[in-house]
Motif scaffolding. Structure first.
Motif, PDB file in Angstrom:
ATOM      1  N   THR A   2       0.831  -1.200   0.000  1.00  0.00           N
ATOM      2  CA  THR A   2       0.000   0.000   0.000  1.00  0.00           C
ATOM      3  C   THR A   2       0.869   1.256   0.000  1.00  0.00           C
ATOM      4  OG1 THR A   2      -0.130  -0.016   2.415  1.00  0.00           O
ATOM      5  CG2 THR A   2      -1.914  -1.101   1.232  1.00  0.00           C
ATOM      6  N   THR A   3       0.379   2.290  -0.675  1.00  0.00           N
ATOM      7  CA  THR A   3       1.087   3.567  -0.718  1.00  0.00           C
ATOM      8  C   THR A   3       0.801   4.340   0.560  1.00  0.00           C
ATOM      9  OG1 THR A   3      -0.755   4.758  -1.721  1.00  0.00           O
ATOM     10  CG2 THR A   3       0.800   3.671  -3.240  1.00  0.00           C
ATOM     11  N   GLU A   4       1.560   5.414   0.756  1.00  0.00           N
ATOM     12  CA  GLU A   4       1.340   6.271   1.932  1.00  0.00           C
ATOM     13  C   GLU A   4      -0.087   6.810   1.933  1.00  0.00           C
ATOM     14  OE1 GLU A   4       3.085  10.333   4.032  1.00  0.00           O
ATOM     15  OE2 GLU A   4       3.974   9.641   2.171  1.00  0.00           O
ATOM     16  N   ARG A   5      -0.553   7.229   0.758  1.00  0.00           N
ATOM     17  CA  ARG A   5      -1.907   7.782   0.667  1.00  0.00           C
ATOM     18  C   ARG A   5      -2.952   6.725   1.003  1.00  0.00           C
ATOM     19  NH1 ARG A   5      -4.422  11.711  -3.978  1.00  0.00           N
ATOM     20  NH2 ARG A   5      -6.554  11.638  -3.223  1.00  0.00           N
ATOM     21  N   GLU A   6      -2.767   5.504   0.499  1.00  0.00           N
ATOM     22  CA  GLU A   6      -3.726   4.427   0.793  1.00  0.00           C
ATOM     23  C   GLU A   6      -3.719   4.073   2.271  1.00  0.00           C
ATOM     24  OE1 GLU A   6      -3.530   2.076  -3.518  1.00  0.00           O
ATOM     25  OE2 GLU A   6      -2.118   1.573  -1.914  1.00  0.00           O
ATOM     26  N   CYS A   7      -2.536   4.033   2.863  1.00  0.00           N
ATOM     27  CA  CYS A   7      -2.424   3.733   4.289  1.00  0.00           C
ATOM     28  C   CYS A   7      -3.133   4.811   5.110  1.00  0.00           C
ATOM     29  CB  CYS A   7      -0.950   3.628   4.672  1.00  0.00           C
ATOM     30  SG  CYS A   7      -0.690   3.105   6.365  1.00  0.00           S
ATOM     31  N   ASP A   8      -2.894   6.073   4.754  1.00  0.00           N
ATOM     32  CA  ASP A   8      -3.577   7.171   5.446  1.00  0.00           C
ATOM     33  C   ASP A   8      -5.084   7.049   5.296  1.00  0.00           C
ATOM     34  OD1 ASP A   8      -1.235   8.335   6.333  1.00  0.00           O
ATOM     35  OD2 ASP A   8      -1.201   9.915   4.804  1.00  0.00           O
ATOM     36  N   GLN A   9      -5.538   6.721   4.091  1.00  0.00           N
ATOM     37  CA  GLN A   9      -6.978   6.621   3.852  1.00  0.00           C
ATOM     38  C   GLN A   9      -7.604   5.518   4.705  1.00  0.00           C
ATOM     39  OE1 GLN A   9      -8.805   8.857   2.241  1.00  0.00           O
ATOM     40  NE2 GLN A   9     -10.639   7.707   2.834  1.00  0.00           N
ATOM     41  N   LEU A  10      -6.898   4.394   4.848  1.00  0.00           N
ATOM     42  CA  LEU A  10      -7.398   3.310   5.706  1.00  0.00           C
ATOM     43  C   LEU A  10      -7.498   3.784   7.157  1.00  0.00           C
ATOM     44  CD1 LEU A  10      -5.373   0.292   4.251  1.00  0.00           C
ATOM     45  CD2 LEU A  10      -7.849   0.683   4.048  1.00  0.00           C
ATOM     46  N   LEU A  11      -6.491   4.514   7.615  1.00  0.00           N
ATOM     47  CA  LEU A  11      -6.522   5.042   8.982  1.00  0.00           C
ATOM     48  C   LEU A  11      -7.653   6.053   9.148  1.00  0.00           C
ATOM     49  CD1 LEU A  11      -2.686   5.438   9.655  1.00  0.00           C
ATOM     50  CD2 LEU A  11      -4.242   3.823  10.763  1.00  0.00           C
ATOM     51  N   VAL A  12      -7.840   6.910   8.143  1.00  0.00           N
ATOM     52  CA  VAL A  12      -8.932   7.899   8.186  1.00  0.00           C
ATOM     53  C   VAL A  12     -10.273   7.185   8.315  1.00  0.00           C
ATOM     54  CG1 VAL A  12     -10.210   9.567   6.779  1.00  0.00           C
ATOM     55  CG2 VAL A  12      -7.720   9.760   6.990  1.00  0.00           C
ATOM     56  N   GLU A  13     -10.461   6.139   7.527  1.00  0.00           N
ATOM     57  CA  GLU A  13     -11.723   5.398   7.589  1.00  0.00           C
ATOM     58  C   GLU A  13     -11.925   4.765   8.962  1.00  0.00           C
ATOM     59  OE1 GLU A  13     -11.529   2.750   4.226  1.00  0.00           O
ATOM     60  OE2 GLU A  13     -11.564   4.441   2.814  1.00  0.00           O
ATOM     61  N   VAL A  15     -10.734   5.988  11.787  1.00  0.00           N
ATOM     62  CA  VAL A  15     -11.086   7.092  12.692  1.00  0.00           C
ATOM     63  C   VAL A  15     -12.554   7.454  12.507  1.00  0.00           C
ATOM     64  CG1 VAL A  15     -10.647   9.505  13.306  1.00  0.00           C
ATOM     65  CG2 VAL A  15      -8.730   8.020  12.725  1.00  0.00           C
ATOM     66  N   GLN A  16     -12.989   7.543  11.261  1.00  0.00           N
ATOM     67  CA  GLN A  16     -14.384   7.889  10.975  1.00  0.00           C
ATOM     68  C   GLN A  16     -15.351   6.849  11.534  1.00  0.00           C
ATOM     69  OE1 GLN A  16     -13.941   8.407   6.716  1.00  0.00           O
ATOM     70  NE2 GLN A  16     -13.800  10.634   6.893  1.00  0.00           N
ATOM     71  N   ALA A  17     -14.861   5.620  11.707  1.00  0.00           N
ATOM     72  CA  ALA A  17     -15.686   4.544  12.285  1.00  0.00           C
ATOM     73  C   ALA A  17     -15.584   4.521  13.813  1.00  0.00           C
ATOM     74  CB  ALA A  17     -15.255   3.201  11.705  1.00  0.00           C
ATOM     75  N   GLY A  18     -14.816   5.476  14.395  1.00  0.00           N
ATOM     76  CA  GLY A  18     -14.760   5.580  15.846  1.00  0.00           C
ATOM     77  C   GLY A  18     -13.485   5.069  16.498  1.00  0.00           C
ATOM     78  N   ASP A  19     -12.473   4.702  15.727  1.00  0.00           N
ATOM     79  CA  ASP A  19     -11.223   4.177  16.268  1.00  0.00           C
ATOM     80  C   ASP A  19     -10.259   5.337  16.551  1.00  0.00           C
ATOM     81  OD1 ASP A  19      -8.801   2.973  16.815  1.00  0.00           O
ATOM     82  OD2 ASP A  19      -8.821   1.650  15.079  1.00  0.00           O
ATOM     83  N   ARG A  20     -10.157   5.739  17.825  1.00  0.00           N
ATOM     84  CA  ARG A  20      -9.299   6.873  18.189  1.00  0.00           C
ATOM     85  C   ARG A  20      -7.822   6.523  18.052  1.00  0.00           C
ATOM     86  NH1 ARG A  20     -11.787  10.935  22.379  1.00  0.00           N
ATOM     87  NH2 ARG A  20      -9.689  11.716  22.097  1.00  0.00           N
ATOM     88  N   GLN A  21      -7.460   5.280  18.237  1.00  0.00           N
ATOM     89  CA  GLN A  21      -6.055   4.885  18.098  1.00  0.00           C
ATOM     90  C   GLN A  21      -5.562   5.082  16.668  1.00  0.00           C
ATOM     91  OE1 GLN A  21      -5.955   0.871  19.760  1.00  0.00           O
ATOM     92  NE2 GLN A  21      -4.747   1.688  21.479  1.00  0.00           N
ATOM     93  N   ALA A  22      -6.449   4.953  15.713  1.00  0.00           N
ATOM     94  CA  ALA A  22      -6.070   5.171  14.317  1.00  0.00           C
ATOM     95  C   ALA A  22      -5.644   6.625  14.111  1.00  0.00           C
ATOM     96  CB  ALA A  22      -7.218   4.808  13.379  1.00  0.00           C
ATOM     97  N   ARG A  61     -11.415  16.974  14.589  1.00  0.00           N
ATOM     98  CA  ARG A  61     -12.820  17.422  14.596  1.00  0.00           C
ATOM     99  C   ARG A  61     -13.420  17.435  13.192  1.00  0.00           C
ATOM    100  NH1 ARG A  61     -11.770  22.341  18.781  1.00  0.00           N
ATOM    101  NH2 ARG A  61     -11.909  21.120  20.688  1.00  0.00           N
ATOM    102  N   GLY A  62     -12.581  17.754  12.204  1.00  0.00           N
ATOM    103  CA  GLY A  62     -13.093  17.859  10.839  1.00  0.00           C
ATOM    104  C   GLY A  62     -13.006  16.577  10.035  1.00  0.00           C
ATOM    105  N   LEU A  63     -12.437  15.537  10.626  1.00  0.00           N
ATOM    106  CA  LEU A  63     -12.165  14.309   9.867  1.00  0.00           C
ATOM    107  C   LEU A  63     -13.431  13.630   9.358  1.00  0.00           C
ATOM    108  CD1 LEU A  63      -9.567  13.075   8.949  1.00  0.00           C
ATOM    109  CD2 LEU A  63      -9.607  11.563  10.904  1.00  0.00           C
ATOM    110  N   ARG A  64     -14.530  13.814  10.067  1.00  0.00           N
ATOM    111  CA  ARG A  64     -15.777  13.173   9.604  1.00  0.00           C
ATOM    112  C   ARG A  64     -16.233  13.738   8.262  1.00  0.00           C
ATOM    113  NH1 ARG A  64     -17.240  16.471  13.816  1.00  0.00           N
ATOM    114  NH2 ARG A  64     -18.858  18.017  13.409  1.00  0.00           N
ATOM    115  N   HIS A  65     -15.762  14.951   7.932  1.00  0.00           N
ATOM    116  CA  HIS A  65     -16.129  15.581   6.652  1.00  0.00           C
ATOM    117  C   HIS A  65     -15.096  15.307   5.561  1.00  0.00           C
ATOM    118  CE1 HIS A  65     -19.288  17.622   8.799  1.00  0.00           C
ATOM    119  NE2 HIS A  65     -18.414  18.198   9.610  1.00  0.00           N
ATOM    120  N   PHE A  66     -13.969  14.680   5.926  1.00  0.00           N
ATOM    121  CA  PHE A  66     -12.921  14.402   4.939  1.00  0.00           C
ATOM    122  C   PHE A  66     -13.402  13.292   4.005  1.00  0.00           C
ATOM    123  CE2 PHE A  66      -9.058  12.061   3.640  1.00  0.00           C
ATOM    124  CZ  PHE A  66      -8.389  13.093   2.998  1.00  0.00           C
ATOM    125  N   ARG A  67     -13.414  13.596   2.695  1.00  0.00           N
ATOM    126  CA  ARG A  67     -13.940  12.642   1.717  1.00  0.00           C
ATOM    127  C   ARG A  67     -12.844  11.900   0.965  1.00  0.00           C
ATOM    128  NH1 ARG A  67     -16.393  17.389   0.489  1.00  0.00           N
ATOM    129  NH2 ARG A  67     -15.386  17.385  -1.527  1.00  0.00           N
TER     130      ARG A  67
END
Length: 199
Positions: A2-13, A15-22, A61-67
């Protein structure tokens, strides 16, 4: 792989699902780079740390709006830059004073690629060159300094800088060109002197 961007996107998802450790993992991945950028803008370690912390709070705080239209780090850098600009405005400072961090930056090795260790004279000359580059960068208007730091220090593409700075690629190219010209103008007197006359 996985690329850096893909790894970040997985972590973002996550976090959006409620995982604070991500989110802690995202902070760990990007804190040093964001700190390096913000330190270049504010040049006060304590202020930079506060702005970086505030930037991560805003990002959380804004991560829920990150698309995911852009890479997470370009989105984060934009938050960091805007937070730094707002901090400067709140302090009544349009841009930091030039010069005070230049020698410190040179001593910390930011001019490492300029160093020639053959003679004491060439070492002194390369320190002067590194200091002059840092002073020239510090003296640049905020938009030019930000563009050149993102390009030359962070190694980002024109497209990424365009996203972070929220301006067209042509504007990014122009800012980087003007920054390079200003730095070259400050270096010219040093480079035109013989080595033994630089000090």
């Amino acid at each position: 792989m996985t690329t850096e961007r893909e790894c970040d996107q997985l972590l973002v998802e996550r976090v959006q699902a409620g995982d604070r450790q991500a989110f802690d993992m995202l902070v760990a991945r990007h804190q040093r780079r964001l700190m390096r950028l913000i330190s270049r803008i504010l040049r006060d370690q304590n202020e930079a740390e506060d702005v970086v912390q505030e930037s991560f709070i805003k990002a959380y705080r804004g991560l829920r709006h990150f698309r995911g239209d852009s890479a997470f780090y370009t989105w984060l850098y934009r938050i960091g830059l805007n937070t730094a600009k707002n901090f400067l405005l709140s302090q009544g400072r349009r841009a930091p004073l030039a010069g005070e961090a230049a020698l410190l930056s040179a001593e910390n090795g930011e001019g490492e690629h300029l160093r020639d260790i053959n003679t004491p004279e060439s070492m002194l000359a390369s320190k002067q060159i590194a200091a002059t580059v840092n002073e020239a960068m510090d003296a640049l208007p905020l938009e030019l300094r930000t563009a050149i730091v993102l390009r030359e220090i962070e190694g980002l593409s024109y497209e990424e800088i365009s996203e972070i700075m929220a301006c067209p690629i042509g504007t990014v190219r122009s800012r980087i060109f003007r920054a390079r010209e200003a730095i070259a103008a400050r270096l010219r007197p040093l480079l035109d002197k013989p080595v033994d006359r630089r000090w």
